[in-house]
Design an enzyme around this catalytic site. Structure first.
Site, PDB file in Angstrom:
ATOM      1  N   ASN B  97       0.802  -1.221   0.000  1.00 60.03           N
ATOM      2  CA  ASN B  97       0.000   0.000   0.000  1.00 60.03           C
ATOM      3  C   ASN B  97       0.839   1.278   0.000  1.00 60.03           C
ATOM      4  O   ASN B  97       0.321   2.367   0.208  1.00 60.03           O
ATOM      5  CB  ASN B  97      -0.954   0.004   1.203  1.00 60.03           C
ATOM      6  CG  ASN B  97      -1.666  -1.329   1.347  1.00 60.03           C
ATOM      7  OD1 ASN B  97      -1.345  -2.099   2.243  1.00 60.03           O
ATOM      8  ND2 ASN B  97      -2.566  -1.626   0.419  1.00 60.03           N
ATOM      9  N   ILE B 104       0.939   6.964  -0.251  1.00 58.93           N
ATOM     10  CA  ILE B 104       0.338   5.964   0.635  1.00 58.93           C
ATOM     11  C   ILE B 104      -1.128   5.763   0.294  1.00 58.93           C
ATOM     12  O   ILE B 104      -1.857   6.732   0.056  1.00 58.93           O
ATOM     13  CB  ILE B 104       0.437   6.431   2.106  1.00 58.93           C
ATOM     14  CG1 ILE B 104       1.899   6.621   2.503  1.00 58.93           C
ATOM     15  CG2 ILE B 104      -0.246   5.444   3.049  1.00 58.93           C
ATOM     16  CD1 ILE B 104       2.077   7.394   3.776  1.00 58.93           C
ATOM     17  N   CYS B 105      -1.545   4.502   0.258  1.00 53.10           N
ATOM     18  CA  CYS B 105      -2.953   4.221   0.030  1.00 53.10           C
ATOM     19  C   CYS B 105      -3.591   3.840   1.365  1.00 53.10           C
ATOM     20  O   CYS B 105      -3.447   2.721   1.836  1.00 53.10           O
ATOM     21  CB  CYS B 105      -3.121   3.077  -0.970  1.00 53.10           C
ATOM     22  SG  CYS B 105      -4.841   2.719  -1.298  1.00 53.10           S
ATOM     23  N   LEU B 106      -4.240   4.804   1.989  1.00 56.93           N
ATOM     24  CA  LEU B 106      -4.935   4.563   3.255  1.00 56.93           C
ATOM     25  C   LEU B 106      -6.280   5.268   3.132  1.00 56.93           C
ATOM     26  O   LEU B 106      -6.326   6.473   2.845  1.00 56.93           O
ATOM     27  CB  LEU B 106      -4.113   5.124   4.420  1.00 56.93           C
ATOM     28  CG  LEU B 106      -4.714   4.976   5.818  1.00 56.93           C
ATOM     29  CD1 LEU B 106      -4.848   3.507   6.197  1.00 56.93           C
ATOM     30  CD2 LEU B 106      -3.853   5.695   6.857  1.00 56.93           C
TER      31      LEU B 106
END
Lengths: 86, 178
Positions: B97, B104-106
């Protein structure tokens, strides 16, 4: 004995008529009895708004959020469409 | 007399500066005062007067990434909390992620951000991402595929990458500290 009142000094406090007005607005984290961060004086010019979902915010705080595209018109607490309680 | 007047003017200048505090700054101050960081996290302020730009170090004590220290930069704009803080990873790490450039993939940093969340929510989210990488929502597709198909192999690759080794021909940063 006669008493003559020459003068008196009155003091009043106010708070919003709600369960616990010392609670914080979930958006600005300021107390409901205080005003939103964009206002300077608490009171009728910076009122509160309840949603049908029972969540409450400073009117100015929730408006600012609802106006953003990302909000999609949802309550920031429960992600349901925010509708003002009448 | 003259001195008093100049002092007054100087003080007035100071007051004006103080009033320029934005709603975003007020909220950040509240978030920071309520922070109670676990021993796995450390914050630093590169410019001490600037509370809107800071760094966070996370040193996970368990999971795939235990042993490393991961640095993130936080940048909060004046429209916070209506805009999410922007957060980047400052090191090149092998993570499903997190992209090599730090993106960042959040979910709560993007589509699921809402203004009732706090800086603490984001920090907890980052810590969680290091403990439980998510293969379903990848930025680094190879790493996600690796995690999905062979957890043991993924574990080996992460261990290699955080020590400065290469995975699939790409070299990663050595982030080991403990």
């Amino acid at each position: 004995m006669k008493v003559k009142v020459k003068r008196w000094h009155t003091v009043a406090i106010w708070q919003w008529d709600m369960e616990d007005s010392t609670d914080l607005c979930g958006i600005c984290h300021g107390p409901f009895d205080s005003c939103c961060p964009d206002c300077r004086i608490p009171g009728d010019n910076c009122p509160l708004l309840w949603g049908k979902c029972t969540h409450c915010f400073h009117l100015h705080c929730i408006n600012k959020w609802i106006e953003t595209n990302d909000s999609e018109g949802t309550c920031p607490m429960d992600r349901q469409i925010f509708e003002a309680a009448t | 007399m003259i001195k008093i007047w100049t002092m007054k003017k100087e003080n007035a200048g100071v007051d004006k500066k103080k009033q320029k505090v934005t709603a975003g700054q007020i909220r950040v101050q509240k978030d920071l005062s309520e922070l109670d960081l676990p021993k796995t996290m450390k914050m630093t302020f590169p410019v001490p007067d600037d509370l809107l730009n800071f760094e966070l170090e996370i040193s996970p004590d368990e999971g795939f990434y235990a042993g490393g220290t991961f640095k993130f930069s936080f940048s909060v704009n004046g429209n916070y909390p209506h805009d999410a803080p922007s957060v980047k990873c400052l090191q090149k790490i092998y993570h499903p992620n997190i992209q090599a450039d730090g993106k960042i993939c959040l979910n709560i940093l993007r589509e699921d951000w809402k203004p009732v969340l706090t800086l603490n929510s984001v920090m907890v989210g980052l810590q969680y991402l290091l403990l439980e990488p998510n293969a379903d929502d990848p930025l680094n597709k190879e790493a996600a595929e690796d995690l999905r198909t062979n957890r043991r192999n993924f574990e080996t690759n992460v261990a290699k990458s955080i020590r400065g080794g290469s995975v699939n021909g790409i070299q990663y940063d050595n982030v080991m500290t403990h």
